[in-house]
Design an enzyme around this catalytic site. Structure first.
Site: not given
Length: 325
Positions: A37, A59, A173
């Site tokens: 990641d 991402k 997030m």
């Protein structure tokens, strides 16, 4: 006979290479393929053995060049090819890491797998910012909430229930949703003077922290241009953030250094510099090659009174040649 594939879902932790578990590090050394990641630090990626196939599926918020469904297919495909696959994920695979989704497809195809927990940023980033997520004088519970909604959907958070818990709230997030999160807590009755903090790039040398209040955090974070990855902490425990901030006080915090030594011999130096808070970029500029030493050299050693070695590499090469002659 074709060898059987295997997938290890490994939590890499929040960034500091020292927080990768021993089990995760051992599995990384066995990998044929590593699928990693964006949040996996360069420090950890440097531990991947030479020759291993590495696939970047990173991402960013709002930018998913490799959709989750395709990541699932990559893991399945590489395992069906007989590879030992390490799926390296930032933080913990099962704490908003979508690890369960990746295992579903593997399970459907009877691919054997294992899961190695990772240290979640929800705890580690707060710790490196001097914020104890629990404290007997401040709270008796912690609650981890996602601040990120599915694409095209609005956040669905029961703010009133969160306010009534009187615990530490940790939003992951949630940088882009920070104003909405703070407004939701205020509308649900939270005192605007409640301490709140945001920690950007937690546990990494470039970590930044803002300690404010629920009333002011969104404004201060915007002015400081805080960006993801970051965690948001709300609760009385944030008031300890300045007094307990051990990480910011490290002598080399904020410094970036380049280590030019060969990778094989740079470990001790880079480890010590990182322990002192520095960001260390490994950039080997030297390559050591052993000269051919003939058996005749060792047969005539008795004619010499002194043997001088100018480096540990010379010592290793000498004794290797001596014992094999």
């Amino acid at each position: 006979m074709k060898k059987s594939g295997f997938v290890a879902l490994v939590g890499a932790g929040p960034g500091d290479g020292g927080l990768l578990t021993r089990k995760g590090a051992a599995l990384l050394q066995r990998a044929d393929v590593v699928v990693y990641d964006r949040l996996v630090s360069r420090e950890i990626l440097d531990e991947i053995p030479a020759g291993v196939k590495c696939i970047d599926v990173g991402k960013n918020a709002g930018n998913h060049p490799v959709p989750q469904e395709e990541i699932n297919e990559i893991l399945l495909r590489e395992a069906l090819d007989g590879n030992f696959v390490v799926r390296l994920k930032g933080g913990d695979p099962f704490v908003f890491g979508r690890g369960g989704e990746e295992l579903e497809l593997l399970s459907e195809h009877d691919i054997p797998f294992t899961v190695v927990p990772g240290i979640t940023s929800a705890i580690a980033a707060a710790c490196y910012a001097g914020i104890p997520v629990t404290h007997r004088d401040a709270c008796s519970s912690i609650h981890i909430i996602t601040g990120h909604a599915r694409k095209g959907k609005a956040l669905s958070i029961n703010y009133k229930a969160l306010v009534g818990l009187n615990g530490t709230l940790i939003f992951l997030m949630g940088v882009s949703s920070l104003p909405e999160l703070m407004a939701g807590l205020l509308e649900a009755g939270m005192d605007g003077e409640t301490p709140a903090a945001v920690v950007e790039n937690g546990t990494r040398p470039e970590q930044r922290k803002i300690v404010a209040t629920v009333d002011t955090l969104a404004k201060e974070a915007r002015e400081a241009k805080i960006h993801s990855p970051a965690i948001i902490v709300v609760g009385e425990v944030c008031s300890y953030g300045e007094r307990f901030d051990w990480f910011e006080r490290l002598p080399l915090k904020g410094r970036t250094l380049v280590a030019t030594r060969p990778k094989a011999s740079a470990g001790t130096l880079t480890k010590r510099l990182r322990e002192l808070g520095a960001e260390v970029i490994s950039y080997p500029c030297i390559e050591t090659e052993r000269l051919l030493i003939t058996n005749e050299t060792f047969e005539n050693l008795s004619v010499y009174r002194w043997l001088l070695f100018t480096s540990k590499n010379g010592v290793e090469a000498f004794f290797e040649g001596l014992f094999s002659s």
